[in-house]
Structure formats: C-alpha cells, structure tokens
Motif scaffolding. Structure first.
Motif, PDB file in Angstrom:
ATOM      1  N   ARG A 142       0.400 -19.502  -6.020  1.00 52.07           N
ATOM      2  CA  ARG A 142      -0.072 -18.451  -6.827  1.00 52.07           C
ATOM      3  C   ARG A 142      -0.147 -17.178  -6.141  1.00 52.07           C
ATOM      4  O   ARG A 142       0.184 -16.218  -6.661  1.00 52.07           O
ATOM      5  CB  ARG A 142      -1.524 -18.742  -7.422  1.00 52.07           C
ATOM      6  CG  ARG A 142      -2.187 -17.558  -8.281  1.00 52.07           C
ATOM      7  CD  ARG A 142      -3.243 -17.922  -8.743  1.00 52.07           C
ATOM      8  NE  ARG A 142      -4.372 -18.270  -7.804  1.00 52.07           N
ATOM      9  CZ  ARG A 142      -4.939 -17.420  -7.150  1.00 52.07           C
ATOM     10  NH1 ARG A 142      -5.055 -16.224  -7.509  1.00 52.07           N
ATOM     11  NH2 ARG A 142      -5.929 -17.874  -6.312  1.00 52.07           N
ATOM     12  N   LEU A 143      -0.500 -17.232  -4.770  1.00 51.62           N
ATOM     13  CA  LEU A 143      -0.304 -15.830  -3.864  1.00 51.62           C
ATOM     14  C   LEU A 143       1.013 -15.619  -3.452  1.00 51.62           C
ATOM     15  O   LEU A 143       1.007 -14.592  -2.694  1.00 51.62           O
ATOM     16  CB  LEU A 143      -1.269 -15.991  -2.883  1.00 51.62           C
ATOM     17  CG  LEU A 143      -2.874 -16.479  -3.185  1.00 51.62           C
ATOM     18  CD1 LEU A 143      -3.787 -16.497  -1.969  1.00 51.62           C
ATOM     19  CD2 LEU A 143      -3.382 -15.134  -4.116  1.00 51.62           C
ATOM     20  N   ARG A 249     -13.563  -4.979  -7.334  1.00 51.69           N
ATOM     21  CA  ARG A 249     -12.077  -5.819  -6.558  1.00 51.69           C
ATOM     22  C   ARG A 249     -12.112  -5.385  -5.169  1.00 51.69           C
ATOM     23  O   ARG A 249     -11.047  -5.820  -4.594  1.00 51.69           O
ATOM     24  CB  ARG A 249     -11.054  -5.530  -7.351  1.00 51.69           C
ATOM     25  CG  ARG A 249     -10.574  -3.785  -7.359  1.00 51.69           C
ATOM     26  CD  ARG A 249      -9.637  -3.202  -8.145  1.00 51.69           C
ATOM     27  NE  ARG A 249      -9.298  -1.928  -8.034  1.00 51.69           N
ATOM     28  CZ  ARG A 249      -8.211  -1.622  -7.251  1.00 51.69           C
ATOM     29  NH1 ARG A 249      -7.479  -2.651  -6.808  1.00 51.69           N
ATOM     30  NH2 ARG A 249      -7.877  -0.276  -7.315  1.00 51.69           N
ATOM     31  N   LEU A 272      -6.527  -8.473  -5.201  1.00 52.09           N
ATOM     32  CA  LEU A 272      -5.359  -8.154  -6.195  1.00 52.09           C
ATOM     33  C   LEU A 272      -4.836  -9.551  -6.671  1.00 52.09           C
ATOM     34  O   LEU A 272      -5.345 -10.756  -6.246  1.00 52.09           O
ATOM     35  CB  LEU A 272      -4.242  -7.348  -5.630  1.00 52.09           C
ATOM     36  CG  LEU A 272      -4.621  -6.022  -5.032  1.00 52.09           C
ATOM     37  CD1 LEU A 272      -3.555  -5.269  -4.572  1.00 52.09           C
ATOM     38  CD2 LEU A 272      -5.293  -5.253  -6.094  1.00 52.09           C
ATOM     39  N   GLU A 273      -3.918  -9.533  -7.509  1.00 53.48           N
ATOM     40  CA  GLU A 273      -3.521 -11.050  -8.047  1.00 53.48           C
ATOM     41  C   GLU A 273      -2.733 -11.787  -6.852  1.00 53.48           C
ATOM     42  O   GLU A 273      -2.582 -13.040  -6.795  1.00 53.48           O
ATOM     43  CB  GLU A 273      -2.426 -10.834  -9.278  1.00 53.48           C
ATOM     44  CG  GLU A 273      -3.127 -10.285 -10.482  1.00 53.48           C
ATOM     45  CD  GLU A 273      -2.123 -10.051 -11.672  1.00 53.48           C
ATOM     46  OE1 GLU A 273      -0.968 -10.135 -11.200  1.00 53.48           O
ATOM     47  OE2 GLU A 273      -2.386  -9.838 -12.736  1.00 53.48           O
ATOM     48  N   GLN A 274      -2.106 -10.980  -5.972  1.00 57.64           N
ATOM     49  CA  GLN A 274      -1.325 -11.440  -4.729  1.00 57.64           C
ATOM     50  C   GLN A 274      -2.280 -11.819  -3.569  1.00 57.64           C
ATOM     51  O   GLN A 274      -1.933 -11.951  -2.716  1.00 57.64           O
ATOM     52  CB  GLN A 274      -0.243 -10.599  -4.247  1.00 57.64           C
ATOM     53  CG  GLN A 274       0.987 -10.717  -5.462  1.00 57.64           C
ATOM     54  CD  GLN A 274       0.453  -9.747  -6.497  1.00 57.64           C
ATOM     55  OE1 GLN A 274      -0.272  -8.694  -6.256  1.00 57.64           O
ATOM     56  NE2 GLN A 274       1.446  -9.929  -7.609  1.00 57.64           N
TER      57      GLN A 274
END
Length: 456
Positions: A142-143, A249, A272-274
């Motif tokens: 996912r990352l 965040r 973050l998403e990454q």
C-alpha cells in the motif's frame, strides 16, 4: 528440591521488593506489585560470583581511551533526514534505539519505510510479533515500498530471534514490538515488567556483541508514557517518542534520551497515503495564520534541539464567573503561566486575578524552554486589552520574577529565522540584539517588562 526464588515487581515503575505490599513506595501506586520467579543460573553459564567465573572477562585487553579509533563506527543513514537529525546524525552500529508512541502514531510505518529502503544496500532483519507477514506485506504494498531484500520473521520468542539473527547476521535488527517478546526462563506473561526487562537486555547484549543496530518499538501506557520506562531507559542508548493525534496529519519525533546526539531534538513528519514524509520547513506548517489578525495571537521563536522553529501562541482572557478563576495552558507549563501572570500584575500593572486565562500553542507543539515567557505575556495583554498585535511582529525572551527580560541561547539564529519568513519587527532581550542592523528587520531590544509593553 530447592524452592524457586521469587520477587515482587511493580508493573508501573519497575521497582522490585522482597515481599508483597499494597503500595509501591517508588511511584506511590496501589496494587501494582506482581510476583516474578527468578531464573536460577545454569551450570557453565558463567553467572557465578567466584573469581573463576570471570576468567574469560579478565583476559580481555585494556585499551587507552585516546587509542580508540572513531573511524571504526561510522553512522548509518536512515534515509530520512529528520530521523537522522533526531538520532544525532544517523544510526550508530551496536546501539539500541527505543521508538515509542500512541497507537496509530506511525511507529511501525516509519520503521518499515526505513527498513525497506535500507534493505536495498544493507542486511536488515525485521521481526514482527504483533502482525503476520501477510499484513506487513500488505502495508508495504500500500505504501509502494520496495520489498526485495528485506528479511522478515514473525516470532515472539527471544531465543529463536537471537538464533536466527546469529545465522543471518543483519546490520540492523528491528523488533516490533518489545512488549510482545518473551523468554522461556521467565514465567510471567509477555508485556510484564520482567519479560520486557529481560528480553530487552538479551537483545541489547546481542547488539553490542555483534555491532548490530537494534531498533525497538515500545507501547505507551494510559498516562501517555512509555510502558516500563524505568526498566528500559538505563539499558538503551536512545529513546525517541513519536507524537501526533489521529485528527492531525503531522507527527513530531522527539528525542528524550540520546547518548550520541542532542536531547529534545525535534523532527517533523507528515502522514500521507504513501506513509510518513519528512517536513523540511516545520515553521511553515505552524504559521498557517488567518489573514485578519485577532487579539491574543502572537508568533514566537523556540529552539528545538539544533534549530529554531516559529510557532504561534494564542491567549484568551475572559471575565470569570467563578470565585477561583481558571488557568488552562496547552503546550506550556501551567505553573509557569501562573507565575508569569503574577509578574504581569506586579511589574506590568495589569490585574488578571478575576479573569479566566486560556493559553494554547498552535500545532500541538510542547514548549519546554523559557524563551516563550515574553510572548506568552504579550499575548495575554493583547487579549486582555482586546487589541490585535501586528502580524509582522515576532517575540522571544525569558521573564524573571523581578520583571527583567533575560537573554536566551542562540538569539541571533532566532532573529535570522524570523527574518527569513518575512517578519519585519522583533522584540528581543537587549543581550540578544544584533550589533549590526538587519536589512528589512527592526529589532527592538528591551530590558524590563514595562519596556516591552511600551514597545507595543
């Protein structure tokens, strides 16, 4: 048959006693003592107290400190500049680093990102005791992390981990987390004081012996401190705390103990998403101010480790409906706020004894130094008078009990940081004022609190 020896260990602070008692005299907590069976020394283990038991240690060579070659221990980069900053320049071979934080703060994410990137050039062994290998692989996918080269092991037995590490010979060993590890000789459950202490001690001995970097993940207790801090703080080399709530965040990594670098160094990350991404300019995220300046808002310059950071402090002073007005401080010491209000009354001529005073440092930053004293008082005065301060104004300085403004360390660097972010005026202690005027920056030196109030 000989009776097994036992001791009673406090689960909160790690203090041990010979017999059970209701209250721990070290931390004053009640009903926290648990019985722990002490493992007896095995024959031939070298744990005897006689002179013969230390024959192997006595044969080692004694080296003069001046003859130690420092080039033999080069630091290893963690691939994160902010992580390296908090560590003091990078990972030291043979060191034990404890990384703690609240659930969801990003401890496992940070170490997984570091391990995956370092595994492309170095030997890494990542041991997970809380998740399965498939769960770790899903997070890495996912990352969008490179997964080739990273050795994984799902195990909680310290004996098995040491055997695998001795065979694989990794340069960096990651344990996630120390609360899930256990030794066969210790009868208590994993996560107890005895298991955490002995497991960390065994892993640390292996790291020192083999010159391996040991990274431990630690949980926090209900009061926000690392589980078993008194147990682990003496045997590890660095203790880092990853802070940040679920509603933000941004994450801050602070060094609480470091034998190889500065203490209270601060690193800032963004979730973050990454995964976690380092923030190069932390002052920019703490200065997201409104276009219209409100009363009680002021920017101050605090020193975190080896760099200055600009943060905003907000004060709200309101008439109290209670007989005992409230003093609430978030980000600064509440007792120091009460002391500063007394100085303001005595040497500034402004009475706040019938007012509720609320103080907040924007961004969740915890200010641990005294350079915020003058900014706190001026923000309180701004809210009390309901008059907004100039948006281009920055303030720092320590306030004494007699109303004097004392200098703070690294004053020139603080002023330069403020000028870099576009601030035009600065109220600073006279001893911190630069000898030469700065282009585009008006520096107002003050000696007393009354001088600072007149400068407004």
């Amino acid at each position: 048959m000989a009776k097994a020896k036992s001791a009673f260990v406090c689960t909160e602070c790690g203090a041990d006693y010979r017999k059970w008692q209701g209250q721990c005299t070290s931390c004053q907590e009640w009903n926290t003592l648990s019985e722990v069976t002490l493992a007896s020394a095995r024959p031939g283990s070298g744990a005897t107290t006689g002179r013969a038991g230390y024959a192997g240690d006595l044969s080692r060579d004694v080296v003069d400190l001046s003859n130690v070659d420092l080039s033999e221990v080069p630091r290893l980069t963690s691939t994160f500049a902010e992580f390296d900053r908090v560590l003091g320049g990078g990972l030291v071979p043979g060191s034990a680093v404890l990384l703690g934080g609240n659930p969801g703060a990003g401890k496992s994410t940070l170490l997984l990102q570091t391990a995956c990137k370092l595994a492309q050039q170095r030997r890494i062994l990542y041991v997970t005791g809380e998740e399965s290998l498939s769960q770790v692989a899903m997070r890495a996918h996912r990352l969008q992390l490179p997964t080739n080269g990273l050795k994984m092991l799902a195990e909680t037995s310290v004996e098995t981990i040491l055997a695998v590490a001795d065979r694989e010979k990794p340069e960096i060993l990651v344990i996630d987390s120390i609360q899930t590890m256990h030794l066969e000789d210790i009868s208590s459950a994993p996560g107890g004081v005895a298991q955490v202490r002995e497991s960390a001690a065994a892993l640390t001995r292996f790291a020192k012996k083999t010159n391996t970097v040991l990274l431990l993940v630690g949980h926090v207790t209900k009061d926000g401190t690392l589980a078993g801090p008194k147990v682990l703080e003496h045997m590890i080399d660095a203790s880092l705390l990853l802070e940040g709530g679920a509603d933000s965040r941004f994450r801050t990594l602070r060094g609480q103990k470091n034998r190889f670098g500065a203490v209270n160094e601060l690193g800032v990350f963004a979730m973050l998403e990454q995964g976690l991404k380092e923030v190069k300019n932390p002052s920019a995220i703490f200065l997201s101010r409104q276009e219209e300046q409100a009363p009680g808002s002021l920017v101050m310059v605090v020193w975190e480790g080896t760099r200055p950071i600009l943060v905003e402090v907000q004060a709200l002073v309101d008439e109290s409906a209670l007989g005992n007005p409230r003093r609430v401080a978030v980000g600064v010491d509440q007792n120091r706020l009460a002391m500063l209000l007394a100085v303001l009354n005595r040497h500034g001529g402004l009475f706040t004894g019938d007012q509720d005073v609320f103080l907040n440092v924007v961004g969740g930053v915890k200010v641990l130094e005294t350079s915020a004293d003058l900014a706190v008082l001026l923000a309180v005065v701004s809210s009390l008078q309901n008059r907004a301060l100039p948006k281009e104004l920055v303030v720092f300085g320590e306030v004494g009990l007699s109303g004097e403004i004392r200098p703070v360390p690294s004053g020139q660097e603080r002023i330069a940081e403020a000028a870099k972010h576009g601030f035009l005026r600065a109220i600073v202690p006279r001893a911190n004022a630069p000898k030469q005027s700065l282009k585009g920056m008006e520096v107002i030196p003050v000696d007393k609190l009354s001088d600072a109030l007149e400068a407004l």
